[in-house]
Write an enzyme that holds these catalytic residues in place. Structure first.
Site, PDB file in Angstrom:
ATOM      1  N   CYS A 194       2.974   9.737  -6.758  1.00 51.75           N
ATOM      2  CA  CYS A 194       2.842  10.798  -5.762  1.00 51.75           C
ATOM      3  C   CYS A 194       1.857  10.348  -4.693  1.00 51.75           C
ATOM      4  O   CYS A 194       0.819   9.772  -5.005  1.00 51.75           O
ATOM      5  CB  CYS A 194       2.328  12.092  -6.394  1.00 51.75           C
ATOM      6  SG  CYS A 194       3.559  12.956  -7.359  1.00 51.75           S
ATOM      7  N   VAL A 195       2.193  10.631  -3.440  1.00 54.59           N
ATOM      8  CA  VAL A 195       1.283  10.340  -2.344  1.00 54.59           C
ATOM      9  C   VAL A 195       0.047  11.229  -2.480  1.00 54.59           C
ATOM     10  O   VAL A 195      -1.085  10.788  -2.336  1.00 54.59           O
ATOM     11  CB  VAL A 195       1.976  10.552  -0.985  1.00 54.59           C
ATOM     12  CG1 VAL A 195       1.000  10.379   0.157  1.00 54.59           C
ATOM     13  CG2 VAL A 195       3.143   9.582  -0.839  1.00 54.59           C
TER      14      VAL A 195
END
Length: 167
Positions: free
Chosen positions: A59-60
């Site tokens: 996930c960013v």
């Protein structure tokens, strides 16, 4: 060979309700407002709970998930540093809490298409949603395995929330 002819299990009632609510909203801005509303309702995790074991890979945004098995049902706690992502996490927490590990394992993330959110999410957020969903499935299965092996309360989490914050 296409798997689209294989019937999917029905969505759990709470998740079905969330999907229906989003389906009835045709304006993408309103869908995002609903996600932000869900995000505000999701209790934050303590800093001590934001460990590497609880972090969602891929996930960013920073996303953390904790799962516990109570009376055979999984309960999730989660948090994110990005409000829209926190809304997606909250949607999943609300929709999956109270299900058995088997019920969670049988679900597919395809319901996101039914919400209409998939067309307006950036590719990185859509990818993040799938990573969050898979992490929640994995933690639910871990709960079941750990419960059958040692009757543990917290699943896939080696930290204890009672430990002092090292910072």
């Amino acid at each position: 060979m296409s798997t689209s002819s294989v019937p999917l299990p029905p969505l759990p009632p709470v998740l079905e309700k969330i999907v229906r609510r989003l389906q009835q909203t045709t304006d993408p801005k309103r869908r995002y407002e609903y996600l932000l509303w869900l995000a505000k309702r999701l209790p934050a995790l303590s800093e001590a709970q934001k460990t590497a074991e609880n972090k969602v890979p891929g996930c960013v945004s920073q996303v953390f998930i904790i799962a516990a098995l109570v009376d055979g049902k999984v309960t999730f706690q989660a948090d994110s540093d990005a409000q829209l992502t926190k809304g997606l996490v909250a949607l999943l927490v609300e929709g999956l809490n109270g299900l058995t590990p088997q019920e969670i394992a049988q679900l597919t993330p395809d319901f996101i298409k039914d919400t209409g959110l998939d067309v307006s999410l950036t590719p990185s957020r859509a990818n993040g949603f799938y990573n969050i969903f898979q992490t929640m499935q994995r933690k639910a299965i871990l709960c079941q395995l750990e419960m059958s092996m040692q009757s543990a309360d917290e699943c896939g989490d080696s930290s204890q929330s009672s430990q002092p914050n090292p910072s």
